[in-house]
Design an enzyme around this catalytic site. Structure first.
Site, PDB file in Angstrom:
ATOM      1  N   SER A 291       0.854  -1.178   0.000  1.00  0.00           N
ATOM      2  CA  SER A 291       0.000   0.000   0.000  1.00  0.00           C
ATOM      3  C   SER A 291       0.894   1.233   0.000  1.00  0.00           C
ATOM      4  O   SER A 291       1.936   1.253   0.643  1.00  0.00           O
ATOM      5  CB  SER A 291      -0.874  -0.018   1.247  1.00  0.00           C
ATOM      6  OG  SER A 291      -1.492   1.241   1.421  1.00  0.00           O
ATOM      7  N   TYR A 550      -1.132   2.425  12.381  1.00  0.00           N
ATOM      8  CA  TYR A 550       0.277   2.081  12.449  1.00  0.00           C
ATOM      9  C   TYR A 550       0.748   2.274  13.884  1.00  0.00           C
ATOM     10  O   TYR A 550       0.517   3.324  14.470  1.00  0.00           O
ATOM     11  CB  TYR A 550       1.033   3.054  11.548  1.00  0.00           C
ATOM     12  CG  TYR A 550       2.178   2.448  10.804  1.00  0.00           C
ATOM     13  CD1 TYR A 550       1.994   1.852   9.576  1.00  0.00           C
ATOM     14  CD2 TYR A 550       3.459   2.481  11.333  1.00  0.00           C
ATOM     15  CE1 TYR A 550       3.052   1.295   8.880  1.00  0.00           C
ATOM     16  CE2 TYR A 550       4.523   1.924  10.656  1.00  0.00           C
ATOM     17  CZ  TYR A 550       4.318   1.335   9.423  1.00  0.00           C
ATOM     18  OH  TYR A 550       5.361   0.781   8.746  1.00  0.00           O
TER      19      TYR A 550
END
Lengths: 630, 684
Positions: A291, A550
């Protein structure tokens, strides 16, 4: 630059001469490499790229063997105790970062007095001698495809960048590594290698940029066959560009920055920018379902790929046309994408390209707290007006970003900074220990960018967000490239850490962030970590139905006898927490061997059976034996 | 670690408990007014989002959960959503607390006055308070006090105010609302009111659970409720109710909070305020409805001495660590969390196990006074003498000697006994007797229960001046009151006692035989005592361990042997359970002999009570305790659970249907007439 590339050429020419001389002399020494004859299949006329190669076969010439990135680039604390970023490659290079030491010592309880330096060089005695399949080697030689069984080459391809992998290297410990490294130059070379591998039953492990963080490159210790690392780095040409359809056909070994650079020369870009794009390869992206930061405009790898060619033990798999979409049963690309090197080697990819954007603008918004920030991102996603990139950092990461501010050049700037801080914390009443910041990147034509920017800032304002300038935004994105270097600095001072990611539905974003961070802290405490860890997160991508989160996590391991084990236990617990909170096993890092144990619950028994039956058909002898994924 | 705290029954002797501090002492020496007006700044949950009581209400009404249920109800009933919303908001109005510091201060002042006259001391473990403070900062906290008295929740808030700990919001039964002014006062001191039953009412359930969860998640205040659901009239812990526990664990299970800390609190009264009220209630003398005027009438008790109260704040239990490995939290991943769903099987059994564990944690930290032991001894003597036809009590010296023996035994069994070791035992015993002078009579150095009030001898006699039935009831009040003190110690003895009883009734000394018998009895009595479901083997092992450790039993490869000195211990233990055994038997007999085809659940208690009275008056039953409606209800529940009795939809009410063969064989097995294996219920 020009002189640089001409000296490169000289060097290559010399090398070639030496090797031809070697050929004449007879068998090669163990530590020398063979250069291929020119790849016959690809005439140099169709090769639109220039000759410069960013990644040489001997990667160790420019890259660290036991850490992240370029040899010439690292963080260090100089004699005055100030942090410095060496080299010339990055915006931050050559600068002093005055606040880093304070932050570093304050956050981790680390001290300049307590160093944990790495072993400077690899002792070749630490590397087991290669298990060679003589028949394979003999036939390989006859193909003229370059290969090596030099210890350094082999070690370099036996690891990715998981903490435990790098930690072991720093201590000079080397486990099972590939026995041979082979550098195919083109698709046909790969076909030959795979044929030979099948014929002689050797194990092949494809190697792209080596940036894996899922233990995908680790050689299975139970593997007794000869392991061949198939390094695609020399397959790095753009074979053609089709401006009518806006596609480019590219060899899969090209690394991200090179691909962008070459396309830019023709006025195009792919827009695919994963954080690792300096080193990671196109084939690797396809094999892991990568990604990119700007996926909101350009899409993730699955949206970008038009056509893929993969060499498997059963032969080459590819579609018969370059069509934008097909209704022809399950998309075979989805067997390839995310296969993590278990089915074959991706050799060539046709990708969508776009004209380079006319205008780029960074931006940032400060929110009084993380909850408001998430609510804003959710609203932006709902209105489908996300800029090229929008990321929301939590308070800890905001502070971390601040610690990385380079020394300001004038009193005026520092005065301005002080004023800004005063405005936000005192005038607007933001709590400096709760506020968080979103960084933005807009791309497109100028007018639209400005219009878009206004729309996003208007939404942000509804959630209490204050525009906080381009600088903060830009620094946020720079951070993604240098953070991997920072880990090496930490490891010089007893601090180890890692990042991991997940994707999660919108309604669970806040819960997962809170719970995973808290779980990390609790697990560290339970496992006897003496210092409180850094446990921080950012919402880094937005989707219609959810977001990608994240996490960064690091701690000072002084006082622990087996820090890596503790680290792994904590990471394991954090992953369990992610799954329990409705997060995915991975958003873009992949599964590798690190997260294999959770695959069954992730995709169900039948799903596992499907994947296994594909593997059994495509590769019944387990030639692609890295044992990732299933 | 918290799991261990909850389930560490293996070696109770190792348990280290905190010391107590008397909070009334300071109150006796300084100004009550100053105390009531002092600065109160408790530490709060670190993730607290400051909000007012009214904001809470609107958060609840605007929640996704409620939207969903309102739409659902509107679809089902055909009412407009706005009307349902209106209804919801009215329910919430009726339910919600509105905690106000001024009311708390008022209570702090008045309660101090009352407490100082009623009690000698209120002892609190300060370490527990400190742990609680810590827990409140880190995670949302649920307080789970034991429930023996109306006093309990006022007392809790009083203590927390005293220690500057965040005041809780308390789930209270709707019956308090009947007391006009007082209900509102309680509301302002943090109580919120729930209807006793709202089984099928989706809207009510949604509001109620969302209200509790919202307060918990936001860290508004610690949530307090009674796991036992109602005040225990017998001083035995009651089988935990799971509704609220389910609700407070839900935010953790769904990942809405990182963890929830559950704090069991054990409140033990040396003399329960409601002592005789409870006994009368159990005997079927109807309880007065809660009313403000009733409260005023009750003020005469202010002149009595109720001894001391011990409040022990247990180790906070992390729901997260309890659930570790027991619940798969991923089960909530596939359906939006605001859609109400029946909890999965693993969650239901997890909550149930946790509830039992928590009640046991309450029991374990319940302080036992010497009187509890004395009462147990006196009851046994009473029954023995009665059987032997003797009227005289036990000599004080002998009673003291036996109390000392029992003190040592109970300590070995891990009881949390507060026996002042620096005072001679005889003084300890006599001061206990003095405090409970309403229940005992000391005459010529002889002690006996005060059952012969009317001057005549106990038991049915034609010359008695009062009606024999009244006489019986007044005696039973004394016996039941006394039994309620003995019951406080039951949790210490129940496992060894079941084993003693099992050895007694088993047909041989074979280990397996004894285990079967133990398992049967344990199963039979699992509505009566707190016996964690599915823990038969552990309970058996614990009982064996304790009896072997104290030298009462020996184990060979195959057999269980009672030692020389073990006989008296075993006799004591099994006679502790004798009243229950007889109670269950007599209920069985009633069902076999007198249950009609049309017996309803409502009629059961009066009918069985009449039956028992008849037998007691005829001298065919030994234990007046069997008159306790609690015991009768429990035995019916056990029989229903075992399938010996079942409910059938009747014309108006549910009928009780009896499997007489099975009930009969259960009765015989209880009486030791049938070996456990051959009993019809062995397959259960």
């Amino acid at each position: 630059m020009a002189s640089n590339s001409s000296s490169d050429r000289q060097r290559i020419a010399q090398q070639r001469l030496r090797i031809i001389a070697g050929h004449l002399q007879g068998p090669v020494d163990s530590d020398s490499t063979i250069l291929a004859a020119e790849c016959k299949a690809q005439g140099s006329k169709t090769d639109v790229s220039s000759e410069r190669k960013t990644v040489p076969r001997r990667r160790q010439e420019i890259l660290k063997w036991n850490g992240w990135g370029y040899n010439d680039t690292r963080f260090l604390f100089n004699k005055k105790g100030q942090a410095e970023f060496t080299g010339k490659r990055y915006r931050l290079s050559g600068m002093i970062i005055p606040a880093l030491q304070n932050w570093f010592e304050g956050t981790f309880g680390a001290s300049m007095q307590h160093k944990s330096p790495a072993m400077p060089i690899l002792t070749s005695s630490a590397v087991q001698p290669p298990t060679l399949n003589e028949a394979f080697v003999d036939e390989l030689k006859s193909t003229g495809i370059p290969f090596s069984h030099d210890a350094e080459d082999r070690v370099f391809r036996g690891h990715g960048h998981c903490l435990h992998e790098v930690f072991a290297l720093r201590e000079g410990k080397v486990g099972r590594v590939p026995d041979i490294v082979v550098w195919p130059n083109c698709h046909n070379d790969v076909v030959k290698i795979v044929e030979l591998a099948c014929k002689h039953n050797v194990c092949l492990i494809p190697y792209g940029g080596g940036t894996s963080v899922s233990s995908a490159l680790e050689c299975p210790p139970e593997e007794t066959r000869c392991i061949v690392s198939l390094d695609t780095s020399q397959m790095n040409r753009i074979l053609w560009i089709d401006e009518k359809n806006l596609t480019a056909h590219v060899e899969a070994g090209i690394v991200g920055q090179e691909l962008e650079r070459l396309l830019n020369e023709s006025g195009y870009c792919t827009g695919h920018e994963p954080d690792s794009m300096e080193f990671s390869s196109l084939g690797g992206w396809v094999a892991t379902r990568a990604s990119g930061m700007k996926k909101n405009i350009y899409g993730n790898i699955e949206d970008l790929v038009v056509h893929v060619k993969m060499v498997t033990p059963q032969g080459v798999i590819e579609k018969g046309c370059q069509c934008p979409r097909m209704s022809t049963g399950p998309d075979i690309h989805h067997f390839i994408m995310g296969s993590e090197g278990t089915l074959g080697v991706v050799t060539e990819v046709t990708m969508k390209i776009r004209p380079m954007p006319e205008y780029q603008k960074y931006g940032s918004v400060v929110f009084p707290n993380f909850e408001q920030g998430v609510a804003c991102l959710r609203e932006v996603a709902k209105q489908r007006c996300a800029p090229a990139s929008i990321r929301l950092m939590d308070n800890e990461q905001f502070k971390f970003g601040h610690a990385l501010k380079p020394q300001v050049s004038s009193i005026f700037t520092s005065f301005l900074d002080g004023l800004k801080k005063f405005y936000i914390t005192k005038f607007k009443g933001f709590d400096p220990d709760r506020l968080c910041v979103a960084t933005l990147l807009f791309e497109g034509d100028r007018e639209k960018v400005l219009q878009h920017e206004k729309q996003v800032y208007d939404i942000a304002a509804k959630f209490g967000g204050l525009a906080a300038g381009e600088d903060n935004g830009q620094r946020g994105y720079m951070l993604t490239f240098v953070i991997a270097y920072l880990r090496d600095l930490g490891m010089d001072y007893y601090v180890i850490g890692e990042s991991f990611e997940t994707s999660v539905p919108w309604d669970r974003v806040l819960d997962i962030c809170r719970n995973v961070k808290a779980r990390i802290i609790q697990e560290c405490k339970d496992k006897g970590v003496q210092f409180s860890p850094l446990s921080t997160c950012r919402v880094t991508q937005t989707y219609d139905a959810g977001a990608c989160v994240y996490f960064y996590f690091a701690f000072n391991y002084r006082g622990l006898s087996d820090p890596v084990h503790v680290y792994e236990q904590v990471e394991h617990a954090a992953r369990e927490e992610i799954l329990a909170n409705g997060g995915s096993l991975s958003h873009h890092h992949g599964v590798g061997k690190l997260r294999k144990e959770w695959m069954r619950e992730t995709i169900s028994d039948v799903g596992m059976g499907m994947l296994k039956s594909v593997k059994n058909y495509v590769d019944p002898k387990n030639i692609f034996g890295n044992r990732n994924l299933i | 670690m918290a799991v261990n705290a909850l389930y560490s029954h293996r070696d109770p002797m190792l348990k280290k408990r905190d010391d107590f501090e008397d909070i009334l002492e300071e109150r006796r020496n300084s100004s009550d007014l100053k105390y009531a007006l002092r600065c109160y700044t408790p530490v709060l949950y670190k993730g607290v989002t400051p909000c007012t009581s009214s904001m809470l209400k609107s958060m609840v009404l605007q929640s996704d959960q409620l939207h969903y249920v309102i739409n659902q109800v509107s679809k089902e009933t055909g009412k407009a959503t706005d009307d349902v919303k209106e209804e919801a908001s009215a329910i919430l109005e009726e339910m919600a607390q509105c905690l106000q510091l001024s009311t708390v201060r008022f209570f702090a002042f008045t309660l101090t006055k009352a407490f100082k006259t009623l009690f000698r001391s209120i002892c609190v473990n300060e370490d527990g308070i400190q742990r609680l403070q810590q827990a409140i900062q880190e995670h949302p906290v649920v307080l789970l006090p034991s429930h023996r008295s109306y006093m309990d929740f006022l007392l809790m808030s009083y203590i927390l105010y005293t220690y500057d700990v965040a005041l809780p919001v308390i789930a209270a039964g709707m019956d308090f609302m009947g007391m006009k002014f007082v209900g509102e006062m309680l509301r302002m001191s943090g109580a919120f009111f729930i209807r006793r039953s709202f089984g099928g009412d989706k809207l009510y359930w949604a509001l109620f659970s969302e209200y509790v969860k919202t307060m918990l998640k936001n860290g508004f205040a610690p949530v307090e409720f009674f796991l036992e659901g109602t005040r225990s009239r017998t001083s035995k812990s009651l089988t935990p109710k799971l509704g609220l526990l389910n609700i407070v664990m839900d935010p953790f299970l769904k990942g809405e909070v990182f963890d929830v800390n559950v704090v069991p609190v054990s409140i033990s009264y040396e003399r329960v305020l409601e002592e005789t009220l409870y006994a009368r209630e159990l005997l079927g003398i109807p309880k007065p409805k809660e009313s403000t005027s009733g409260l005023f009438k009750a003020r005469k008790i202010l002149s009595e001495d109720f001894g001391s109260i011990h409040v022990y704040f247990g180790q906070p239990v992390s729901v997260r660590s309890l659930a570790q490995g027991k619940v798969n939290r991923c089960q909530f991943n596939l359906v939006p969390r605001h859609i109400p769903r029946r909890p999965g099987e693993d969650i239901a059994s997890f909550v149930n196990d946790s509830a039992y564990g928590l009640v046991r944690a309450q029991e374990e930290n319940m302080v036992l006074k010497p009187w509890v032991l004395v009462a147990s001894l006196l009851l046994q003597h009473h029954h023995q003498n009665q059987a032997a036809g003797q009227k005289r009590g036990i000599a004080l010296g002998e009673l003291t000697a036996q109390a000392v023996w029992l003190r040592d035994l109970s300590r070995q069994y891990g009881a949390f006994l507060h026996w002042p070791d620096h005072i001679p035992p005889s003084e300890v015993v006599s001061s206990s007797l003095t405090l409970h002078r309403g229940l005992v009579r000391v005459c010529e150095e002889k002690v006996q229960l005060a059952v012969e009030q009317a001057g005549g001898p106990a038991g049915p006699g034609p010359h008695s001046s009062v009606a024999p039935e009244e006489e019986l009831l007044s005696q039973a009040v004394i016996v039941l009151s006394c039994a309620s003190y003995r019951n406080q110690a039951l949790h210490v003895f129940v496992r060894p006692a079941l084993l003693a009883l099992a050895i007694h009734t088993a047909s041989s000394n074979q280990k397996q035989e004894v285990f079967n018998s133990f398992s049967f009895l344990r199963n039979m009595f699992s509505n009566e005592f707190i016996l964690c479901p599915g823990a038969t083997v552990q309970d058996f092992e614990e009982a064996c361990y304790l009896l072997v450790k104290t030298g009462a039993l020996q184990f060979t490869q195959q057999e269980v042997l009672v030692t020389e000195r073990g006989h008296s211990t075993l006799a004591f233990l099994s006679s502790m359970l004798d009243p229950f055994l007889q109670g269950y038997q007599v209920v069985c007999r009633f069902l076999c002999e007198e249950a009609t085809e049309t017996l309803t659940e409502k009629q059961f208690i009066p009918a069985v009570r009449k039956f028992i009275k008849k037998h007691l008056l005829a001298g065919r039953l030994r234990y007046m305790e069997v008159l306790s409606s609690d015991l009768q209800k429990n035995s019916l529940a056990a029989l229903l659970r075992l399938g010996a009795v079942w409910k059938m939809k009747g014309v108006e009410q549910e009928m009780l249907k009896v499997n007489k063969v099975m009930v009969n064989s259960l009765e015989d097995t209880l009486g030791g007439k049938l070996p456990t294996q051959k009993a019809a219920v062995a397959r259960l």
